[in-house]
Design a protein around this motif. Structure first.
Motif, mmCIF file in Angstrom:
data_model
loop_
_atom_site.group_PDB
_atom_site.id
_atom_site.type_symbol
_atom_site.label_atom_id
_atom_site.label_comp_id
_atom_site.label_asym_id
_atom_site.label_seq_id
_atom_site.Cartn_x
_atom_site.Cartn_y
_atom_site.Cartn_z
ATOM 1 N N CYS A 89 6.545 -13.938 -12.030
ATOM 2 C CA CYS A 89 5.210 -14.130 -12.590
ATOM 3 C C CYS A 89 4.652 -12.806 -13.096
ATOM 4 N N TYR A 119 -5.790 -12.107 -8.717
ATOM 5 C CA TYR A 119 -4.763 -12.380 -9.717
ATOM 6 C C TYR A 119 -3.521 -11.519 -9.498
ATOM 7 N N ARG A 120 -3.719 -10.334 -8.934
ATOM 8 C CA ARG A 120 -2.617 -9.403 -8.772
ATOM 9 C C ARG A 120 -1.845 -9.603 -7.467
ATOM 10 N N TRP A 133 2.477 -20.229 -19.819
ATOM 11 C CA TRP A 133 1.616 -19.078 -20.042
ATOM 12 C C TRP A 133 0.205 -19.554 -20.333
ATOM 13 N N TRP A 178 4.787 -17.177 -16.366
ATOM 14 C CA TRP A 178 5.820 -17.265 -15.335
ATOM 15 C C TRP A 178 6.950 -18.198 -15.733
ATOM 16 N N THR A 213 1.216 -10.981 -14.671
ATOM 17 C CA THR A 213 -0.230 -11.078 -14.873
ATOM 18 C C THR A 213 -0.721 -9.792 -15.505
ATOM 19 N N THR A 266 -1.402 -14.682 -18.166
ATOM 20 C CA THR A 266 -0.430 -14.975 -17.107
ATOM 21 C C THR A 266 0.771 -15.698 -17.694
ATOM 22 N N CYS A 317 0.773 -17.207 -8.136
ATOM 23 C CA CYS A 317 1.387 -17.550 -9.414
ATOM 24 C C CYS A 317 0.514 -18.638 -10.039
ATOM 25 N N ALA A 318 -0.135 -18.323 -11.141
ATOM 26 C CA ALA A 318 -1.153 -19.203 -11.716
ATOM 27 C C ALA A 318 -0.667 -20.631 -11.865
#
Length: 250
Positions: free
Chosen positions: A80, A61-62, A42, A98, A82, A96, A67-68
């Motif tokens: 993931c 980001y969306r 995170w 995941w 966000t 974020t 996936c960061a």
């Protein structure tokens, strides 16, 4: 303790956030927190820039496929999440999270595997460049970690080591220099080296950007930000000296 600073340079189309930052050079992203376990990751990021850049960044980001920090280019199947935490016309704070799958990997996960626990992460994104700063133990095998990172990154991004130094709490450093990101310091150093600030100039902005292999707009933005920081620090120091002179009655 030591600090290891390196940068990834994403190729076009391999990272949606990098694509947005490249198209909006006045928009940058800095990490506020980053935490990793063997099963999850995170982080909280703070972006600043133009209204158009912030809107495009929020959309990136969306994206369902984003996936960061995950280095897997194909869909890794990770769950993931966000969530924007704060939003204005020129700022965005994003959380974020995941859960890692069997095929997921990331810079923090590789660092945890090769460098051990107790790591501190700091990141800064500008254009396609993603700079990482990791504070780690003195004996951590940095070479093994960087080799493993190269294997995972593959051909989607370039890699560059910026520095590996001991952390010395007694070392004095100029406040303005500390506030300049590595990319801005490098731009200033190159500008001086190639005569950009000479009269007449030995090189113009386009030539300098070509030498550094960065877009002209990105280089211009880095130089403006660096110059503004240094000018502000200079004026602040000069004002302080003037105030001290008045107080002393000189």
């Amino acid at each position: 303790m030591r600090e290891f600073v390196f940068a990834l340079e994403y190729d076009p189309g391999t990272n949606p956030v990098a694509d947005v930052l490249e198209a909006n050079p006045e928009t940058t992203v800095r990490s506020l927190a980053c935490h990793v376990t063997s099963e999850s990751l995170w982080r909280v990021d703070h972006a600043t820039g133009s209204q158009a850049g912030i809107e495009a960044l929020e959309s990136a980001y969306r994206e369902p496929t984003y996936c960061a920090d995950c280095l897997v280019r194909d869909d890794c199947g990770a769950d993931c999440e966000t969530q924007p935490l704060d939003r204005s016309s020129d700022e965005l704070v994003v959380y974020t999270y995941w859960d890692r799958t069997d095929v997921c990997t990331s810079v923090p996960h590789l660092a945890l595997e090769y460098l051990g626990e107790g790591l501190l992460f700091e990141t800064y994104r500008e254009g396609r460049r993603y700079r990482w700063r990791i504070v780690l133990g003195r004996d951590a095998p940095v070479g093994d970690f960087f080799d493993a990172l190269g294997d995972e990154v593959g051909e989607c991004a370039g890699m560059e080591i910026l520095r590996l130094t001991d952390l010395d709490p007694d070392r004095e450093e100029d406040d303005a220099d500390k506030s300049l990101p590595a990319e801005q310091r490098a731009a200033l150093q190159a500008a001086v080296e190639y005569g950009y600030y000479e009269t007449p100039r030995r090189t113009d902005l386009s030539e300098l950007a070509e030498k550094l292999d960065v877009p002209r707009s990105t280089l211009s933005y880095r130089l403006r930000r660096a110059e503004a920081t240094l000018a502000t620090a200079f004026v602040a120091d000069d004002s302080l000296e003037w105030d001290e002179t008045i107080a002393a009655g000189r």
